[in-house]
Design a protein around this motif. Structure first.
Motif, PDB file in Angstrom:
ATOM      1  N   MET A  55       5.106 -10.369   1.237  1.00 11.10           N
ATOM      2  CA  MET A  55       4.909  -9.070   0.404  1.00 11.10           C
ATOM      3  C   MET A  55       5.494  -7.999   1.120  1.00 11.10           C
ATOM      4  N   ARG A  56       6.164  -7.123   0.129  1.00 10.75           N
ATOM      5  CA  ARG A  56       6.686  -5.831   0.650  1.00 10.75           C
ATOM      6  C   ARG A  56       5.889  -4.655   0.451  1.00 10.75           C
ATOM      7  N   TYR A  57       5.441  -4.075   1.648  1.00 13.39           N
ATOM      8  CA  TYR A  57       4.414  -2.775   1.517  1.00 13.39           C
ATOM      9  C   TYR A  57       5.078  -1.514   1.420  1.00 13.39           C
ATOM     10  N   LYS A  58       4.422  -0.685   0.664  1.00 14.42           N
ATOM     11  CA  LYS A  58       5.149   0.473   0.617  1.00 14.42           C
ATOM     12  C   LYS A  58       5.025   1.384   1.926  1.00 14.42           C
ATOM     13  N   TYR A  59       4.256   1.012   2.809  1.00 19.04           N
ATOM     14  CA  TYR A  59       4.215   1.357   4.483  1.00 19.04           C
ATOM     15  C   TYR A  59       4.066   0.156   5.119  1.00 19.04           C
TER      16      TYR A  59
ATOM     17  N   ARG B 187      -3.783  -3.706   3.151  1.00 20.25           N
ATOM     18  CA  ARG B 187      -2.585  -4.508   2.586  1.00 20.25           C
ATOM     19  C   ARG B 187      -2.549  -4.418   1.095  1.00 20.25           C
ATOM     20  N   GLU B 188      -3.627  -4.975   0.433  1.00 26.05           N
ATOM     21  CA  GLU B 188      -3.559  -5.476  -0.704  1.00 26.05           C
ATOM     22  C   GLU B 188      -3.911  -4.196  -1.656  1.00 26.05           C
ATOM     23  N   LYS B 189      -4.799  -3.500  -1.056  1.00 25.67           N
ATOM     24  CA  LYS B 189      -5.403  -2.226  -2.319  1.00 25.67           C
ATOM     25  C   LYS B 189      -4.511  -1.140  -2.070  1.00 25.67           C
ATOM     26  N   TYR B 190      -4.012  -0.758  -0.870  1.00 27.10           N
ATOM     27  CA  TYR B 190      -3.188   0.519  -0.617  1.00 27.10           C
ATOM     28  C   TYR B 190      -1.874   0.287  -0.193  1.00 27.10           C
ATOM     29  N   SER B 191      -1.365  -1.131   0.027  1.00 27.45           N
ATOM     30  CA  SER B 191       0.123  -1.464   0.264  1.00 27.45           C
ATOM     31  C   SER B 191       0.454  -0.590   1.679  1.00 27.45           C
TER      32      SER B 191
ATOM     33  N   GLU C 148       0.798  -1.863   5.576  1.00 31.35           N
ATOM     34  CA  GLU C 148       0.647  -3.036   6.409  1.00 31.35           C
ATOM     35  C   GLU C 148      -0.249  -2.707   7.828  1.00 31.35           C
TER      36      GLU C 148
END
Length: 373
Positions: free
Chosen positions: A1-5, A306-310, A312
């Protein structure tokens, strides 16, 4: 998964690409003039006589132990560290003597003294880890060795600490060996890669031979070893990265200070890992510690961030004695290491982050934790 941060984002671009093109045009891609120049520049930067480029920091640590030609005994290492620190000991057919750390993630002076007292005749080397870009005072440990009448080589695991300084000395140049990593999460990157810094000519020649499948400068295979060579492609990237290192460190230190202030204002029960007096940290990672109450929620906090706020988020690092591969090496009690494993977190830190980004990360972390109270 690619995170915003994400945790980290390599600070590479046009300049690195141009140097890679030059290597391609030269027709020489493996270890060559670029590697030699990169070695010289790293040695100059940390103020050591020699530097040897290798495939990783793990390889660097492994080669340093192998060069000491130790046949049997213990090698001291902190329990709170990445597994490579102990793996290289075991792969050299030696036994890791895992010691607890203090609340600042540094090898405990108390347990270091105890190990010297009870195992001094069987301790053949010491690996000191500079944690998360914070340079520890290696001379403090060397002084104790002197007081106990011991001459034991020290290897600095400075994987995260290129550019870190303690009392005027660069990490990686306070003992017999310094070992650095150029993984993408480190201060400078070559994709993968590592470097050994040292000042002893005999050890330098031994490691050069070990890096080259056991072949010396005359071309004779005088021992058995493996190929640990860096490529000129990697070194070309590293040379550009090294020119940027002071700028990168300055940015990271400013971002860390922003994090400190935000947590102090918004979530003061958080304990950030800060640099000590007369030290310069590179803040390779931004590490925070939660009160003991939250230790049972560590996995939940990481998952939710990770899942709710993207964002890492991950653990600080490992308590080796809690991993199956290292349970057989437990000798000493390791309570602080275990507590830190369960209560520390690594947050995103890289050069492109802004104050607004950090504010969002801190606010999100606070929300997740407050829901658990």
């Amino acid at each position: 998964m690619r995170y915003k941060y994400p945790l980290a984002r390599p600070y590479v671009g046009y300049e690195e690409l141009q140097e890679i093109k030059k290597v391609f045009s030269s027709g020489w891609l493996t270890q060559g003039v670029y590697v030699e120049k990169f070695e010289n520049e790293v040695a100059k930067y940390v103020k050591s006589k020699y530097a040897i480029a290798v495939t990783s920091c793990t390889a660097a640590l492994y080669l340093c132990i192998k060069a000491l030609n130790i046949k049997d005994g213990y090698v001291i290492a902190p329990d709170f560290t990445y597994p490579s620190t102990a793996n290289v000991i075991i792969e050299n057919r030696l036994k890791p003597l895992l010691l607890d750390v203090d609340e600042n993630c540094r090898l405990s002076i108390h347990w270091f003294k105890d190990a010297l007292l009870h195992y001094k005749h069987n301790i053949k080397a010491i690996i000191l880890v500079h944690p998360f870009g914070h340079a520890l005072n290696v001379f403090e440990y060397k002084k104790l060795l002197s007081e106990y009448g011991l001459s034991i080589p020290i290897i600095e695991d400075a994987a995260t600490a290129l550019g870190s300084i303690n009392n005027g000395y660069y990490a990686g140049n306070m003992s017999e060996f310094g070992c650095f990593s150029f993984h993408p999460r480190k201060i400078i990157t070559t994709g993968e890669g590592g470097m050994i810094t040292l000042n002893d000519e005999d050890l330098y020649e031994k490691i050069i031979t070990l890096r080259e499948d056991g072949r010396n400068r005359k071309g004779d295979f005088v021992t058995t070893s493996l190929n640990f060579r860096m490529t000129d492609i990697q070194a070309a990237i590293g040379l550009v990265q090294l020119k940027k290192i002071e700028k990168k460190i300055d940015i990271r230190r400013k971002l860390a200070e922003m994090y400190h202030k935000l947590f102090n204002e918004m979530f003061p029960s958080i304990i950030p890992l800060k640099e000590e007096e007369k030290c310069r940290s590179t803040y390779q990672s931004y590490i925070i510690r939660l009160p003991r109450y939250f230790e049972k929620y560590q996995e939940y906090i990481i998952h939710t961030m990770r899942e709710k706020y993207s964002i890492e988020v991950q653990i600080g690092t490992y308590a080796l004695h809690m991993e199956p591969a290292f349970k057989q090496f437990i000798i000493y009690p390791l309570p602080m290491s275990e507590l830190l494993r369960r209560t520390t977190f690594t947050l995103p830190l890289y050069e492109e982050l802004t104050y607004e980004d950090l504010l969002y990360i801190v606010e999100s972390f606070k929300k997740v934790c407050e829901e658990l109270l």
